[in-house]
Write an enzyme that holds these catalytic residues in place. Sequence first.
Site, PDB file in Angstrom:
ATOM      1  CE  LYS A 119       1.341   5.092 -12.639  1.00  0.00           C
ATOM      2  NZ  LYS A 119       1.825   3.457 -12.605  1.00  0.00           N
ATOM      3  N   GLY A 172      -4.857   4.705  -4.239  1.00  0.00           N
ATOM      4  CA  GLY A 172      -3.348   4.109  -3.747  1.00  0.00           C
ATOM      5  C   GLY A 172      -3.401   4.308  -2.275  1.00  0.00           C
ATOM      6  CB  SER A 173      -0.114   4.320  -0.420  1.00  0.00           C
ATOM      7  OG  SER A 173       0.898   5.265  -0.998  1.00  0.00           O
ATOM      8  CB  THR A 174      -2.363   7.763   3.110  1.00  0.00           C
ATOM      9  OG1 THR A 174      -3.599   7.045   3.230  1.00  0.00           O
ATOM     10  CG2 THR A 174      -2.491   8.982   3.711  1.00  0.00           C
ATOM     11  CB  VAL A 176       1.157   7.572  -3.775  1.00  0.00           C
ATOM     12  CG1 VAL A 176       1.236   8.045  -4.935  1.00  0.00           C
ATOM     13  CG2 VAL A 176       2.358   6.820  -3.519  1.00  0.00           C
ATOM     14  CD  GLU A 195     -10.145   3.415  -2.467  1.00  0.00           C
ATOM     15  OE1 GLU A 195      -9.831   3.264  -1.348  1.00  0.00           O
ATOM     16  OE2 GLU A 195     -10.225   2.685  -3.234  1.00  0.00           O
TER      17      GLU A 195
END
Length: 428
Positions: A119, A172-174, A176, A195
């Site tokens: 995605k 992505g972000s921590t 999420v 990551e």
Amino acid sequence: MANSSILSQERGRIMIKFADLIDQNAEELAALDCMNGGKLFTFSKHGEIPEGANTLRYYAGAADKIHGETLKMSRALHGYTLREPIGVVGVIIPWNFPTTMFFLKVSPALAAGCTIIIKPAEQTPLSALYYAHLAKLAGIPDGVLNVITGFGHTAGAAISSHMDIDKVSFTGSTEVGRLVMQASASSNLKPVSLELGGKSPLLIFNDADVDTAVDLALFAIFFNKGEICVAGSRVFVQEGIYDEFVKKAAEKAKSWVVGDPFDPHVQQGPQVDKKQFEKILKYIEYGKSEGATLLTGGKPCGEKGYFIEPTIFTDVKEDMKIVQDEIFGPVMSLMKFKTVEEAIEKANNTRYGLAAGIVTKDLNLANTLSRSIRAGMIWINCYIAFDRDCPYGGYKMSGFGRDSGLQALEQYLQTKAVVTPLHNSPWL
């Protein structure tokens, strides 16, 4: 057809053909990433797109070299291990490097024999869809590489919680990343590699060449308009060269060229979207209201588009929001230090641990620092020096698991042990 049923050398051959098709379509792919994400067209065409193809080639060479071991058992048993594909891999990638992230995940998973559902970010789906088209032309069987567009809270959540997906790789972000782990735990306990965010320090010592250090520091934070997980957003300069560094950094930042990403002379394009644009401006306001000094920049650039001036703050304290939080934009926090011990303490004073940079001519000092900073990637006298053979990932709240290098293959493989009795063996 399952990817694992294709002979390993045939997988490698198809991956190389896929890479060749990417090279042949590099200009169109670069234009898609430029229009979708505001990335510099010249960099995409001559840097990111070819590197994506070369990442495929790197892992294509590994496809027929995945094997287990014969074990030396302690009694009359014959034992060996098999390295099997983990199965169906769900991949969720961000918008800042749509091509790089696509191939950091897809390439080792394909080489390992997995099938993939990927995605792309909703902001930058176009190149991923084009890569799916090229994959089919290359001969990748239907169902092996699947691109699904959608939003994180729907499509991403479905991947993370699906009972028939065997592994999730997320960048992505921590925030999420936590949700991905929770979804895995509450579904089928699929393994997850993450990551995540960063607030990376760049340490510049008195013996550094100031002009070189300034160029490196500006590149570390303003490259890709600051939308990069390893951005060198916390810059610590030793007191002996601090004043000279501040003066030169301000001068060079003011000459940084912001504008149309299709213009080859431009160094910084627009932020990816309105949401990110407004978030960065909000953090700049936090910096000013908390007492930091705005050395340069700090405003939208021009009347149209999501352009932001390269921004540098001085007189920054470590408890400020602009130092603690990942901004993901062209905002540098510039601070002073006196001793090596102080530099190490400041570098590690973050919940993140993705990368760090060291600028010094003293190799002994560099070695000490590289072993003292808790981060997954340490760059000495360079920055953003990635390579497809070099493992990349974080410590602490920057996540776990590694992309790039042969180590990345491990997260797409299972180890199976096989044991059978040995009868009347002349030796053990």
